[in-house]
Scaffold this motif. Structure first.
Motif, short mmCIF file in Angstrom:
data_model
loop_
_atom_site.label_atom_id
_atom_site.label_comp_id
_atom_site.label_asym_id
_atom_site.label_seq_id
_atom_site.Cartn_x
_atom_site.Cartn_y
_atom_site.Cartn_z
N GLN A 1 4.98 -0.48 -7.81
CA GLN A 1 6.12 -0.22 -7.25
C GLN A 1 6.64 -1.95 -7.01
OE1 GLN A 1 5.86 1.42 -3.15
NE2 GLN A 1 4.51 2.70 -3.92
N LYS A 2 8.03 -1.87 -6.83
CA LYS A 2 8.80 -3.19 -6.69
C LYS A 2 9.24 -3.05 -5.17
CE LYS A 2 9.80 -3.73 -11.20
NZ LYS A 2 9.78 -4.95 -11.99
N THR A 3 9.07 -4.51 -4.62
CA THR A 3 9.48 -4.43 -3.20
C THR A 3 10.57 -5.75 -3.28
OG1 THR A 3 7.83 -6.28 -2.99
CG2 THR A 3 7.20 -4.15 -2.46
N VAL B 1 10.47 -4.83 4.60
CA VAL B 1 10.19 -4.86 3.10
C VAL B 1 10.23 -3.54 2.64
CG1 VAL B 1 8.29 -5.24 1.43
CG2 VAL B 1 8.43 -6.63 3.38
N PHE B 2 11.17 -3.48 1.72
CA PHE B 2 11.64 -2.15 1.06
C PHE B 2 10.85 -1.90 -0.16
CE2 PHE B 2 15.13 -3.12 3.75
CZ PHE B 2 15.52 -1.85 4.19
N HIS B 3 10.14 -0.70 -0.40
CA HIS B 3 9.47 -0.32 -1.58
C HIS B 3 10.01 0.57 -2.30
CE1 HIS B 3 5.80 -2.21 0.41
NE2 HIS B 3 6.54 -2.00 1.45
N ARG B 4 10.38 0.44 -3.81
CA ARG B 4 10.67 1.38 -4.71
C ARG B 4 10.03 1.69 -5.61
NH1 ARG B 4 13.65 -0.53 -8.94
NH2 ARG B 4 13.94 -2.93 -8.69
N CYS B 5 9.96 2.96 -6.42
CA CYS B 5 9.29 3.07 -7.55
C CYS B 5 9.92 2.18 -8.78
CB CYS B 5 9.36 4.66 -8.06
SG CYS B 5 8.74 5.08 -9.64
N GLY C 1 13.28 3.99 -9.48
CA GLY C 1 14.12 3.10 -8.61
C GLY C 1 14.16 3.88 -7.04
N ILE C 2 13.66 5.01 -7.07
CA ILE C 2 13.85 5.67 -5.56
C ILE C 2 13.01 4.86 -4.64
CG2 ILE C 2 13.04 7.57 -4.10
CD1 ILE C 2 13.77 9.37 -6.56
N THR C 3 13.69 4.60 -3.44
CA THR C 3 13.16 3.73 -2.36
C THR C 3 12.14 4.93 -1.55
OG1 THR C 3 14.99 2.41 -1.97
CG2 THR C 3 13.50 2.56 -0.22
N THR C 4 10.81 4.37 -1.70
CA THR C 4 9.85 5.40 -1.18
C THR C 4 9.67 5.17 0.15
OG1 THR C 4 8.18 3.88 -1.74
CG2 THR C 4 8.90 5.68 -3.34
N HIS C 5 9.80 4.00 0.65
CA HIS C 5 9.37 3.62 2.11
C HIS C 5 9.88 2.10 2.32
CE1 HIS C 5 5.76 2.23 0.21
NE2 HIS C 5 5.31 1.47 1.43
N TRP C 6 9.75 1.96 3.64
CA TRP C 6 9.96 0.45 4.14
C TRP C 6 8.86 0.14 5.07
CZ3 TRP C 6 10.78 -0.03 9.29
CH2 TRP C 6 11.54 0.71 9.96
N MET D 1 12.80 8.88 -17.10
CA MET D 1 12.01 10.00 -16.18
C MET D 1 13.07 10.64 -15.11
SD MET D 1 9.49 8.67 -13.14
CE MET D 1 7.97 8.84 -14.18
N ASP D 2 12.87 11.88 -14.78
CA ASP D 2 13.71 12.62 -14.15
C ASP D 2 13.40 12.41 -12.75
OD1 ASP D 2 15.32 14.35 -12.77
OD2 ASP D 2 14.53 16.06 -13.84
N PRO D 3 14.24 11.75 -11.71
CA PRO D 3 13.55 11.49 -10.42
C PRO D 3 13.44 13.03 -9.69
CG PRO D 3 15.69 10.54 -10.75
CD PRO D 3 15.48 11.30 -12.05
N GLN D 4 14.01 14.09 -10.14
CA GLN D 4 13.77 15.30 -9.47
C GLN D 4 12.38 15.66 -9.61
OE1 GLN D 4 16.08 16.67 -7.39
NE2 GLN D 4 17.27 15.02 -7.89
N THR D 5 11.56 15.29 -10.78
CA THR D 5 10.36 15.89 -11.03
C THR D 5 9.23 14.84 -10.99
OG1 THR D 5 10.74 15.65 -13.58
CG2 THR D 5 11.25 17.70 -12.35
N ALA D 6 9.91 13.45 -10.51
CA ALA D 6 8.79 12.38 -10.59
C ALA D 6 7.73 12.52 -9.52
CB ALA D 6 9.57 11.00 -10.56
N GLU D 7 6.64 12.01 -9.65
CA GLU D 7 5.61 11.96 -8.59
C GLU D 7 5.10 10.51 -8.59
OE1 GLU D 7 1.26 13.71 -7.97
OE2 GLU D 7 2.55 14.85 -9.18
N LEU D 8 5.15 9.95 -7.17
CA LEU D 8 4.74 8.68 -6.99
C LEU D 8 3.07 8.66 -6.65
CD1 LEU D 8 5.46 5.85 -6.21
CD2 LEU D 8 5.56 6.45 -3.78
N THR D 9 2.45 8.17 -7.28
CA THR D 9 1.00 7.79 -7.37
C THR D 9 0.71 6.36 -7.35
OG1 THR D 9 0.46 7.91 -9.71
CG2 THR D 9 0.65 9.95 -8.85
N ALA D 10 -0.57 6.14 -7.08
CA ALA D 10 -1.04 4.78 -6.86
C ALA D 10 -1.08 4.24 -8.36
CB ALA D 10 -2.64 4.62 -6.40
N LEU D 11 -0.93 4.79 -9.42
CA LEU D 11 -0.70 4.41 -10.84
C LEU D 11 0.51 3.92 -11.06
CD1 LEU D 11 -3.02 7.39 -12.35
CD2 LEU D 11 -3.85 4.97 -11.62
#
Length: 79
Positions: free
Chosen positions: A14-16, A25-29, A33-38, A1-11
Motif C-alpha cells: 500500500q501507499k500512504t 493518513v490515507f492508504h491506497r493500493c 490506486g483505490i483508497t482502501t481506508h484512512w 489490473m482491473d479494480p472491479q476484480t482486484a483483491e486487497l491482501t497483505a501481499l
C-alpha cells in the motif's frame, strides 16, 4: 489490473499519503490506486478510522456498526 476484480491482501503493498491538516493518513493500493481506508494520527482523537466499503463485495457483515458522516459539507455525523 482491473479494480472491479482486484483483491486487497497483505501481499499487495500500500501507499500512504497525508494532506490538508495532516491529521489523517490515507492508504491506497499501489497496484490499482483505490483508497482502501484512512486512519487518524491526531492523539487528541484516538481510534479514528474509515474503511472504504464501496469497494467491498456483497459479503458485508450484517452486525457491523455503521455511522454516516457528512464529510463534504457539515463535517457532522448524520445519524
Amino acid at each position: 489490473m482491473d479494480p472491479q476484480t482486484a483483491e486487497l491482501t497483505a501481499l499487495v503493498p500500500q501507499k500512504t499519503y497525508m494532506h490538508g491538516d495532516r491529521t489523517l493518513v490515507f492508504h491506497r493500493c499501489s497496484q490499482c490506486g483505490i483508497t482502501t481506508h484512512w486512519s487518524g494520527v491526531d492523539p487528541a482523537i484516538p481510534n479514528r478510522m474509515k474503511i472504504n466499503f464501496t469497494t467491498a463485495d456483497e459479503a458485508f457483515p450484517a452486525n457491523l456498526p455503521v455511522r454516516h458522516f457528512d464529510g463534504a459539507d457539515s463535517w457532522e455525523y448524520l445519524d
